[in-house]
Design a protein around this motif. Structure first.
Motif, PDB file in Angstrom:
ATOM      1  N   ASN A 106       0.891  -1.274  -0.031  1.00 34.55           N
ATOM      2  CA  ASN A 106       0.047   0.008  -0.155  1.00 34.55           C
ATOM      3  C   ASN A 106       0.798   1.019  -0.176  1.00 34.55           C
ATOM      4  N   ASN A 107       2.132   1.094  -0.568  1.00 38.43           N
ATOM      5  CA  ASN A 107       3.196   2.168  -0.538  1.00 38.43           C
ATOM      6  C   ASN A 107       3.258   2.864   0.815  1.00 38.43           C
ATOM      7  N   LEU A 108       3.218   2.300   1.742  1.00 35.29           N
ATOM      8  CA  LEU A 108       3.389   2.677   2.886  1.00 35.29           C
ATOM      9  C   LEU A 108       4.770   2.268   3.388  1.00 35.29           C
ATOM     10  N   ILE A 109       5.694   2.839   4.274  1.00 37.69           N
ATOM     11  CA  ILE A 109       7.027   2.551   4.633  1.00 37.69           C
ATOM     12  C   ILE A 109       6.910   1.867   5.965  1.00 37.69           C
ATOM     13  N   PHE A 110       7.246   0.903   6.012  1.00 41.01           N
ATOM     14  CA  PHE A 110       7.473  -0.174   7.442  1.00 41.01           C
ATOM     15  C   PHE A 110       8.610   0.216   8.031  1.00 41.01           C
ATOM     16  N   ILE A 111       8.748   0.947   9.194  1.00 41.28           N
ATOM     17  CA  ILE A 111       9.818   1.113  10.014  1.00 41.28           C
ATOM     18  C   ILE A 111      10.281   0.010  10.667  1.00 41.28           C
ATOM     19  N   GLY A 112      11.071  -0.981   9.835  1.00 39.97           N
ATOM     20  CA  GLY A 112      11.410  -2.318  10.715  1.00 39.97           C
ATOM     21  C   GLY A 112      11.894  -3.009   9.421  1.00 39.97           C
ATOM     22  N   PRO A 113      12.312  -4.470   9.568  1.00 44.49           N
ATOM     23  CA  PRO A 113      12.692  -5.047   8.700  1.00 44.49           C
ATOM     24  C   PRO A 113      11.973  -5.535   7.353  1.00 44.49           C
ATOM     25  N   HIS A 114      12.273  -6.055   6.283  1.00 44.60           N
ATOM     26  CA  HIS A 114      11.463  -6.514   5.352  1.00 44.60           C
ATOM     27  C   HIS A 114      10.930  -7.852   5.779  1.00 44.60           C
ATOM     28  N   SER A 115       9.921  -8.309   5.067  1.00 41.13           N
ATOM     29  CA  SER A 115       8.876  -9.262   5.361  1.00 41.13           C
ATOM     30  C   SER A 115       9.737 -10.706   5.391  1.00 41.13           C
ATOM     31  N   ASP A 116      10.766 -10.950   4.439  1.00 38.26           N
ATOM     32  CA  ASP A 116      11.242 -11.915   4.372  1.00 38.26           C
ATOM     33  C   ASP A 116      11.981 -12.420   5.663  1.00 38.26           C
ATOM     34  N   ALA A 117      12.893 -11.227   5.944  1.00 38.23           N
ATOM     35  CA  ALA A 117      13.664 -11.382   7.491  1.00 38.23           C
ATOM     36  C   ALA A 117      12.659 -11.922   8.530  1.00 38.23           C
ATOM     37  N   ILE A 118      11.362 -10.820   8.781  1.00 29.79           N
ATOM     38  CA  ILE A 118      10.602 -11.324   9.728  1.00 29.79           C
ATOM     39  C   ILE A 118      10.066 -12.624   9.686  1.00 29.79           C
ATOM     40  N   GLU A 119       9.753 -13.183   8.467  1.00 27.43           N
ATOM     41  CA  GLU A 119       9.205 -14.547   8.444  1.00 27.43           C
ATOM     42  C   GLU A 119      10.153 -15.786   8.688  1.00 27.43           C
ATOM     43  N   LEU A 120      11.273 -15.407   8.193  1.00 28.15           N
ATOM     44  CA  LEU A 120      12.299 -16.305   8.583  1.00 28.15           C
ATOM     45  C   LEU A 120      12.552 -16.370  10.050  1.00 28.15           C
ATOM     46  N   MET A 121      13.078 -15.321  10.642  1.00 34.02           N
ATOM     47  CA  MET A 121      13.388 -15.186  12.140  1.00 34.02           C
ATOM     48  C   MET A 121      11.933 -15.370  12.991  1.00 34.02           C
ATOM     49  N   GLY A 122      10.927 -15.470  12.481  1.00 28.27           N
ATOM     50  CA  GLY A 122       9.658 -15.583  13.400  1.00 28.27           C
ATOM     51  C   GLY A 122       9.224 -16.966  13.487  1.00 28.27           C
ATOM     52  N   ASP A 123       9.810 -17.840  12.471  1.00 29.23           N
ATOM     53  CA  ASP A 123       9.613 -19.202  12.504  1.00 29.23           C
ATOM     54  C   ASP A 123      10.704 -19.860  13.224  1.00 29.23           C
ATOM     55  N   LYS A 124      10.839 -20.448  14.466  1.00 33.06           N
ATOM     56  CA  LYS A 124      11.716 -20.781  15.130  1.00 33.06           C
ATOM     57  C   LYS A 124      12.520 -22.275  14.484  1.00 33.06           C
ATOM     58  N   GLN A 125      11.641 -22.783  13.677  1.00 34.51           N
ATOM     59  CA  GLN A 125      11.855 -24.118  12.810  1.00 34.51           C
ATOM     60  C   GLN A 125      12.934 -23.678  11.699  1.00 34.51           C
ATOM     61  N   ALA A 127      14.143 -20.604  11.172  1.00 35.64           N
ATOM     62  CA  ALA A 127      15.402 -19.892  11.966  1.00 35.64           C
ATOM     63  C   ALA A 127      16.508 -20.588  12.434  1.00 35.64           C
ATOM     64  N   LYS A 128      16.110 -21.721  13.045  1.00 30.79           N
ATOM     65  CA  LYS A 128      17.210 -22.594  13.590  1.00 30.79           C
ATOM     66  C   LYS A 128      17.849 -23.129  12.587  1.00 30.79           C
ATOM     67  N   GLN A 129      17.120 -23.722  11.486  1.00 28.42           N
ATOM     68  CA  GLN A 129      17.845 -24.432  10.498  1.00 28.42           C
ATOM     69  C   GLN A 129      18.672 -23.537   9.672  1.00 28.42           C
ATOM     70  N   ALA A 130      18.326 -22.287   9.346  1.00 28.03           N
ATOM     71  CA  ALA A 130      19.094 -21.205   8.891  1.00 28.03           C
ATOM     72  C   ALA A 130      20.349 -20.937   9.392  1.00 28.03           C
ATOM     73  N   MET A 131      20.343 -20.881  10.989  1.00 27.49           N
ATOM     74  CA  MET A 131      21.429 -20.409  11.696  1.00 27.49           C
ATOM     75  C   MET A 131      22.257 -21.575  11.776  1.00 27.49           C
ATOM     76  N   LEU A 132      21.986 -22.893  11.778  1.00 23.15           N
ATOM     77  CA  LEU A 132      22.736 -24.062  11.739  1.00 23.15           C
ATOM     78  C   LEU A 132      23.501 -24.152  10.254  1.00 23.15           C
ATOM     79  N   ALA A 133      22.898 -23.587   9.278  1.00 20.13           N
ATOM     80  CA  ALA A 133      23.547 -23.494   7.995  1.00 20.13           C
ATOM     81  C   ALA A 133      24.314 -22.402   7.854  1.00 20.13           C
ATOM     82  N   ALA A 134      24.250 -21.453   8.712  1.00 22.98           N
ATOM     83  CA  ALA A 134      25.148 -20.285   8.860  1.00 22.98           C
ATOM     84  C   ALA A 134      26.343 -20.446   9.755  1.00 22.98           C
ATOM     85  N   ASP A 135      26.270 -21.748  10.290  1.00 27.32           N
ATOM     86  CA  ASP A 135      27.479 -21.962  11.238  1.00 27.32           C
ATOM     87  C   ASP A 135      27.443 -21.147  12.681  1.00 27.32           C
ATOM     88  N   ILE A 136      26.220 -21.048  12.973  1.00 27.56           N
ATOM     89  CA  ILE A 136      25.875 -20.451  14.228  1.00 27.56           C
ATOM     90  C   ILE A 136      25.557 -21.392  15.197  1.00 27.56           C
TER      91      ILE A 136
END
Length: 690
Positions: A106-125, A127-136
Motif C-alpha cells: 500500500n506504498n507505506l514505509i514499514f519502519i522495520g525489517p522487510h517481510s522475508d527477514a521477519i518470516e524467517l526469524m519468526g518461525d523458530k523451525q 530460523a534454527k535451520q538457517a542458523m545451523l546452515a550459517a554455522d551459528i
C-alpha cells in the motif's frame, strides 16, 4: 530485498501500537519534527498515547483481534490520516510478516525489517535451520515437520531432559513449557499448542534441550540499507519469571571484552544472513562453567525490544531515531570501532500482578500513580509508562505497566539508584510487583555477594519459597497505627490544624485483605491530643493496639500525600481512597485497609470463611474461559484440570483442590469471568470410586 519505497520521504508516522511504547515512539518522532498518528481501541480511548499524538483513529473493540491486530484497519487509518510510514513498536503486529508486506503493498514505509527477514526469524523451525546452515551455534533439539504427539514424544527422548517445548511462531514465553521427564509430556504438548494458537495463530512446536542455570544474553544489532551492520553490546536478561524478563541490565555481568566481541560478531553474522534492516536483537543462552564459556543462538527479535532503554543509557543512542533514519535510507552514523559504552544501566518492569497469588495478572481502576521521575528529577532516572492517576488497566492487554530505568557509573551505583527509584514509585488500586522488584534488587545473588548462588534464567523459580514478597505479610503495629490516624482524619473530614481541642477517643476495627488470614483484622483505639501553640499545624495522636501504645505526629497533610512521625521516625507517605478502601504506600510497603467498625463482625468473617471451603473454586483473575474439561456429575480426582482461564496473554489451568463429585459448574467456553467469581463446586466424598 528492500523495496524502493524505503527511499521515499515521509513526514507523518502512524504508530501501530499502544501503551508505553506508543508514548515513547511518539515523543521521539515529535522531537524530530514528524507528525504522529495514534490508533486506539475502545478500552484505550483515554490512554496517554491518544492525546499525545497529533491525530488519533479509533480502530475497534478492546480485543486485540478486533483492533490492534486488524491489519486492514491500521492500513486504512494510515490512508485516512495521510501517514506515509508506520512504526510497529514491539508486540502486536511488530513481527508479523503479512503486516510488513501489506504496508509496502500500500506504498507505506514499514519502519522495520522487510517481510522475508521477519518470516524467517519468526518461525523458530526455519530460523534454527538457517542458523545451523550459517554455522551459528544452536541448542540441540528438534525442529522438524512432524508434529503429532507421538513424533514429538519420540524426538523428546532423543533430545533428552530437561526439555523445553516452544511455540515455533512465538516468543515472550507464550506457548512455552518445561518438561522434566516423559510424565504428562502429552499434556504439556497440548497446552503449549493451545497457547501458541491463541497467541500466534500457529500450533507448530519445536523442542530444545533445557540449559539449566544458563544466562540469557542478547546482543543489540543495527543494519542499514547499504548493508552496514554493527552491534551495540549486550544486555543481560537472566532475571526472568515464566520466561518473561523482570530486570534487565547492560552491560552483562562478567562479560569480558573477548566474549563480547565473539558474541557481537555472531550476532552481526545472524543479521547479515537474513539481509536484516533496522534495529533488532539476537538472543543467546550463555553457559559459563568454570573456565569454559559456551553460547547458543536462541532467537532473533525482528523489532525494537522492551528493554532497549538500557542500551540507550550506556551508548547515548536514541534507537527509535536510528530506526526512523534507516527507514529514510540513511547510513549508520557510527562504525563498530566508534561505538563506546559508558557506565551501567538497569531496567525493572512494573507489572500489574499479585506475587502472593502466583503472580496472577490484575486489572481494574487505578486510584493513584506517582512516577519516580517526578520525585527524583534526575537525568539518570527514566520511567517509560502509559499511566495516569485514574487509568483503567484492561484485562485484554499485557500486564506490564511501566519500565523504571536508571544509569550509574558502575553496576553497584546503578543498582542503588534502581532501588531508590522503586522506593519513589507509587501505584494504588491494583496489586503489583514493586515489592518483589525491590526484593530481587536487594538479594545477595543479584548484588553478587553470594558465591554459591548467581543470577540465571531459573533464579526466581528456584528461590520463590524464600522471596518474602511472594507471601502474604502481616501489617506491623506501626502500619496499623498509620492507617488508623489517616482513617481518623479522613472520616473526620478535617486537617490536623483543625484537631479537636479536647481528647476524644475512637475505637476502630480495620480490615486488610492482603494480610494473612489470622491477622486480617485489628482492633484499634485512637486518641487525638491537644497541640502546642508553637506548632499548631501538627496533629498528635496516641494509638493503642494489642496492649502497645504508639505515638503518631502528623507533620504535613496534602491531597494525596502526608508526612508522619511514628515513635520518632519521620517518613513521607502517599494515600488514595476508592469507595470504602483506603490505600497507603511508603518507600517499602503498599497496603489497603477498610474500616469495618460499623459492620457485623460475624458476617464479615463468616463470608471469608465460607469462601475458603476446599470444594469451591473461584476465578483467580478477570479473564475469558478458553476451555472446560469437566461436566456436572463427573467424578473428580484432586489435581485434575477443571477449566482454563486466559487473561493478559496468559493461560491458567484451574485444578481441583479436592476429590469428589462436580456438583456445580457456573461457566462455559468463551465466557467472561471476574476475579473471585464462584465457578465450580466439588462435593467431597469419603471415598471416590473410579
Amino acid at each position: 530485498m528492500i523495496t524502493s519505497a524505503l527511499n521515499q520521504n515521509f513526514t507523518k508516522i502512524l504508530i501501530a501500537n499502544r501503551g508505553e511504547i506508543a508514548v515513547r515512539i511518539i515523543k521521539t518522532a515529535k522531537a524530530l519534527g514528524y507528525q504522529t498518528v495514534a490508533v486506539f481501541s475502545d478500552a484505550d480511548s483515554a490512554s496517554p498515547h491518544v492525546s499525545l499524538a497529533d491525530y488519533a483513529v479509533h480502530i475497534g473493540a478492546a480485543n486485540v483481534s478486533e483492533s490492534y491486530l486488524d491489519i486492514d484497519k491500521i492500513i486504512q487509518a494510515a490512508k485516512q490520516t495521510g501517514a506515509q510510514a508506520i512504526h510497529p513498536g514491539y508486540g502486536l503486529l511488530s513481527e508479523n510478516a503479512a503486516f510488513a508486506r501489506a504496508c509496502r503493498d500500500n506504498n507505506l514505509i514499514f519502519i522495520g525489517p522487510h517481510s522475508d527477514a521477519i518470516e524467517l526469524m519468526g518461525d523458530k523451525q526455519q530460523a534454527k535451520q538457517a542458523m545451523l546452515a550459517a554455522d551459528i551455534p544452536c541448542i540441540p533439539g528438534y525442529q522438524g515437520a512432524g508434529q503429532s504427539n507421538e513424533v514429538l514424544r519420540q524426538e523428546a527422548e532423543k533430545v533428552g531432559f530437561p526439555l523445553m517445548i516452544k511455540a515455533a511462531a512465538g516468543g515472550g514465553g507464550k506457548g512455552m513449557r518445561l518438561a522434566q521427564n516423559l510424565d504428562d509430556i502429552e499434556t504439556l504438548f497440548n497446552s503449549a499448542r493451545s497457547e501458541a494458537l491463541a497467541s500466534f495463530g500457529s500450533e507448530q512446536l519445536i523442542l530444545e534441550r533445557a540449559l539449566i542455570n544458563a544466562r540469557h544474553i542478547e546482543i543489540q544489532v543495527v543494519r542499514d540499507q547499504q548493508g552496514n551492520c554493527i552491534h551495540l553490546g549486550e544486555r543481560d536478561c537472566s532475571m526472568q519469571r515464566r520466561h518473561q524478563k523482570v530486570i534487565e541490565e547492560a552491560p552483562g555481568i562478567d562479560i569480558s571484552d573477548r566474549l563480547r566481541e565473539k558474541m557481537g560478531k555472531a550476532a552481526v553474522k545472524v543479521a547479515d544472513s537474513c539481509d536484516y534492516l533496522g534495529v533488532g536483537t539476537v538472543e543467546f543462552l550463555l553457559v559459563q562453567d568454570g573456565q569454559e564459556e559456551r553460547f547458543y543462538f536462541l532467537e532473533m527479535n525482528t523489532r525494537l525490544q522492551v528493554e532497549h532503554p538500557v542500551t540507550e543509557m550506556i551508548t547515548s543512542i536514541d534507537l527509535v531515531k536510528w530506526q526512523i533514519d534507516i527507514a529514510h535510507g540513511k547510513a549508520l552514523p557510527l562504525t563498530q570501532e566508534q561505538v563506546s559504552f559508558n557506565g551501567h544501566a538497569m531496567e525493572a518492569r512494573l507489572y500489574s500482578e499479585d506475587p502472593a497469588n502466583n503472580f496472577m495478572p490484575q486489572s481494574g481502576q487505578l486510584t493513584f500513580w506517582q512516577s519516580p521521575e517526578s520525585q527524583l528529577q534526575e537525568q539518570d532516572i527514566r520511567c517509560d509508562h502509559m499511566l495516569t492517576p485514574s487509568a483503567c488497566i484492561s484485562r485484554f492487554y499485557d500486564p506490564m505497566l511501566a519500565k523504571i530505568i536508571v544509569w550509574g557509573q558502575d553496576r553497584d551505583q546503578a543498582r542503588r539508584r534502581l532501588i531508590q527509584a522503586l522506593h519513589q514509585t507509587h501505584l494504588h488500586g491494583i496489586k503489583h510487583n514493586k515489592d518483589f522488584l525491590l526484593e530481587l534488587a536487594n538479594s545477595r545473588a543479584f548484588t553478587g555477594q553470594d558465591d554459591e548462588s548467581s543470577v540465571h534464567t531459573r533464579f526466581i523459580d528456584d528461590n520463590l519459597k524464600t522471596l518474602k514478597s511472594c507471601n502474604q505479610k502481616p501489617l506491623t503495629a506501626g502500619q496499623w497505627a498509620l492507617a488508623a490516624v489517616l482513617n481518623y482524619l479522613l472520616q473526620a473530614n478535617h486537617r490536623p490544624s483543625q484537631a479537636l481541642a479536647l481528647p476524644l477517643s475512637k475505637q476502630m476495627l480495620l480490615h486488610c485483605d492482603t494480610a494473612p488470614e489470622e491477622s486480617k483484622q485489628q482492633s484499634i483505639s485512637i486518641t487525638p491530643l491537644s497541640s502546642s501553640e508553637n506548632i499548631s499545624h501538627q496533629g498528635f495522636y496516641r494509638v493503642s493496639l494489642d496492649g502497645e501504645v504508639i505515638e503518631v505526629t502528623v507533620i504535613d497533610f496534602g491531597e494525596n500525600n502526608f508526612t508522619c512521625q511514628i515513635n520518632g521516625l519521620r517518613e513521607n507517605y502517599f494515600f488514595s481512597r476508592h469507595q470504602q478502601q483506603l490505600t497507603i504506600s511508603g518507600q517499602d510497603f503498599d497496603f489497603s485497609i477498610s474500616d469495618i467498625s460499623y459492620h457485623n463482625r460475624q458476617s464479615s468473617t463468616g463470608a471469608s470463611s465460607d469462601a475458603g471451603q476446599g470444594g469451591q473454586h473461584f476465578a483467580p483473575m478477570n479473564g475469558t474461559v478458553v476451555s472446560v474439561e469437566k461436566s456436572p456429575g463427573d467424578i473428580i480426582q484432586q489435581g485434575e484440570v477443571l477449566f482454563t482461564i486466559e487473561a493478559m496473554k496468559m493461560e491458567l489451568p484451574v485444578k481441583a483442590s479436592c476429590s469428589g463429585t462436580l456438583t456445580r459448574l457456573n461457566l462455559e467456553k468463551n465466557q467472561q469471568v471476574a476475579s473471585g467469581q464462584l465457578l465450580a463446586t466439588i462435593s467431597a466424598e469419603e471415598e471416590v470410586t473410579e
